[in-house]
Scaffold this motif. Structure first.
Motif, PDB file in Angstrom:
ATOM      1  N   MET A  17     -11.724  19.247 -13.400  1.00  0.00           N
ATOM      2  CA  MET A  17     -10.331  19.550 -13.091  1.00  0.00           C
ATOM      3  C   MET A  17      -9.446  18.939 -14.171  1.00  0.00           C
ATOM      4  O   MET A  17      -9.697  17.823 -14.625  1.00  0.00           O
ATOM      5  N   LYS A  18      -8.431  19.672 -14.582  1.00  0.00           N
ATOM      6  CA  LYS A  18      -7.505  19.153 -15.580  1.00  0.00           C
ATOM      7  C   LYS A  18      -6.409  18.346 -14.899  1.00  0.00           C
ATOM      8  O   LYS A  18      -5.940  18.702 -13.822  1.00  0.00           O
ATOM      9  N   THR A  19      -6.001  17.271 -15.556  1.00  0.00           N
ATOM     10  CA  THR A  19      -4.861  16.490 -15.092  1.00  0.00           C
ATOM     11  C   THR A  19      -3.593  17.281 -15.349  1.00  0.00           C
ATOM     12  O   THR A  19      -3.452  17.911 -16.394  1.00  0.00           O
ATOM     13  N   ASN A  20      -2.668  17.255 -14.411  1.00  0.00           N
ATOM     14  CA  ASN A  20      -1.387  17.933 -14.591  1.00  0.00           C
ATOM     15  C   ASN A  20      -0.596  17.173 -15.651  1.00  0.00           C
ATOM     16  O   ASN A  20      -0.243  16.010 -15.460  1.00  0.00           O
ATOM     17  N   LEU A  48       6.384   4.788  -5.921  1.00  0.00           N
ATOM     18  CA  LEU A  48       6.439   5.865  -4.936  1.00  0.00           C
ATOM     19  C   LEU A  48       5.577   5.518  -3.736  1.00  0.00           C
ATOM     20  O   LEU A  48       4.543   4.871  -3.860  1.00  0.00           O
ATOM     21  N   ARG A  49       6.019   5.971  -2.566  1.00  0.00           N
ATOM     22  CA  ARG A  49       5.269   5.742  -1.336  1.00  0.00           C
ATOM     23  C   ARG A  49       5.157   7.049  -0.566  1.00  0.00           C
ATOM     24  O   ARG A  49       5.886   7.998  -0.821  1.00  0.00           O
ATOM     25  N   GLY A  50       4.243   7.077   0.363  1.00  0.00           N
ATOM     26  CA  GLY A  50       4.133   8.195   1.285  1.00  0.00           C
ATOM     27  C   GLY A  50       3.611   9.468   0.657  1.00  0.00           C
ATOM     28  O   GLY A  50       2.700   9.457  -0.170  1.00  0.00           O
ATOM     29  N   GLY A  51       4.222  10.579   1.051  1.00  0.00           N
ATOM     30  CA  GLY A  51       3.751  11.893   0.640  1.00  0.00           C
ATOM     31  C   GLY A  51       3.875  12.151  -0.844  1.00  0.00           C
ATOM     32  O   GLY A  51       3.035  12.835  -1.435  1.00  0.00           O
ATOM     33  N   GLN A  52       4.930  11.605  -1.462  1.00  0.00           N
ATOM     34  CA  GLN A  52       5.091  11.814  -2.902  1.00  0.00           C
ATOM     35  C   GLN A  52       3.969  11.141  -3.680  1.00  0.00           C
ATOM     36  O   GLN A  52       3.436  11.699  -4.639  1.00  0.00           O
ATOM     37  N   ALA A  53       3.595   9.938  -3.274  1.00  0.00           N
ATOM     38  CA  ALA A  53       2.506   9.232  -3.948  1.00  0.00           C
ATOM     39  C   ALA A  53       1.191   9.980  -3.757  1.00  0.00           C
ATOM     40  O   ALA A  53       0.392  10.102  -4.690  1.00  0.00           O
ATOM     41  N   LYS A  54       0.969  10.496  -2.570  1.00  0.00           N
ATOM     42  CA  LYS A  54      -0.261  11.234  -2.285  1.00  0.00           C
ATOM     43  C   LYS A  54      -0.351  12.491  -3.151  1.00  0.00           C
ATOM     44  O   LYS A  54      -1.404  12.807  -3.715  1.00  0.00           O
ATOM     45  N   LYS A  55       0.769  13.206  -3.283  1.00  0.00           N
ATOM     46  CA  LYS A  55       0.797  14.422  -4.088  1.00  0.00           C
ATOM     47  C   LYS A  55       0.538  14.113  -5.562  1.00  0.00           C
ATOM     48  O   LYS A  55      -0.206  14.821  -6.241  1.00  0.00           O
ATOM     49  N   LEU A  56       1.140  13.037  -6.074  1.00  0.00           N
ATOM     50  CA  LEU A  56       0.926  12.677  -7.475  1.00  0.00           C
ATOM     51  C   LEU A  56      -0.504  12.219  -7.727  1.00  0.00           C
ATOM     52  O   LEU A  56      -1.055  12.468  -8.795  1.00  0.00           O
ATOM     53  N   HIS A  57      -1.125  11.556  -6.752  1.00  0.00           N
ATOM     54  CA  HIS A  57      -2.535  11.190  -6.888  1.00  0.00           C
ATOM     55  C   HIS A  57      -3.385  12.440  -7.091  1.00  0.00           C
ATOM     56  O   HIS A  57      -4.304  12.458  -7.909  1.00  0.00           O
ATOM     57  N   GLN A  58      -3.065  13.503  -6.345  1.00  0.00           N
ATOM     58  CA  GLN A  58      -3.816  14.749  -6.490  1.00  0.00           C
ATOM     59  C   GLN A  58      -3.580  15.378  -7.859  1.00  0.00           C
ATOM     60  O   GLN A  58      -4.510  15.877  -8.496  1.00  0.00           O
ATOM     61  N   LEU A  59      -2.331  15.359  -8.332  1.00  0.00           N
ATOM     62  CA  LEU A  59      -2.025  15.965  -9.623  1.00  0.00           C
ATOM     63  C   LEU A  59      -2.654  15.196 -10.779  1.00  0.00           C
ATOM     64  O   LEU A  59      -3.018  15.773 -11.798  1.00  0.00           O
ATOM     65  N   LEU A  60      -2.761  13.876 -10.612  1.00  0.00           N
ATOM     66  CA  LEU A  60      -3.317  13.046 -11.680  1.00  0.00           C
ATOM     67  C   LEU A  60      -4.829  12.883 -11.565  1.00  0.00           C
ATOM     68  O   LEU A  60      -5.443  12.226 -12.402  1.00  0.00           O
ATOM     69  N   GLN A  61      -5.435  13.434 -10.524  1.00  0.00           N
ATOM     70  CA  GLN A  61      -6.893  13.413 -10.347  1.00  0.00           C
ATOM     71  C   GLN A  61      -7.458  12.003 -10.294  1.00  0.00           C
ATOM     72  O   GLN A  61      -8.450  11.701 -10.932  1.00  0.00           O
ATOM     73  N   LYS A  62      -6.792  11.106  -9.572  1.00  0.00           N
ATOM     74  CA  LYS A  62      -7.294   9.729  -9.482  1.00  0.00           C
ATOM     75  C   LYS A  62      -7.649   9.420  -8.054  1.00  0.00           C
ATOM     76  O   LYS A  62      -7.054   9.849  -7.143  1.00  0.00           O
TER      77      LYS A  62
END
Length: 64
Positions: A4-7, A50-64
């Protein structure tokens, strides 16, 4: 299955710390700084966590 590519847009705006928190640079520090007090500029210069949903979404985009 390919890797998967990192955003790339997300990687330019946020960073994951060693403990897994998501840090990003806040807003209001690009221009018109002469109208802001030194205290306000100092407070805005710190990175936000960042906390909550925004942090979760960025974790997915950054593949970590």
């Amino acid at each position: 299955m390919p890797k998967m590519k990192t955003n790339s847009a997300a990687s330019k705006r946020a960073k994951i710390t060693g403990t897994g928190k998501v840090k990003h640079v806040g807003s209001a520090m690009r221009h018109n700084l002469e109208h802001k007090s030194a205290r306000k500029r100092r407070e805005l210069s710190a990175d936000d966590v960042l906390r909550g949903g925004q942090a979760k979404k960025l974790h997915q985009l950054l593949q970590k």
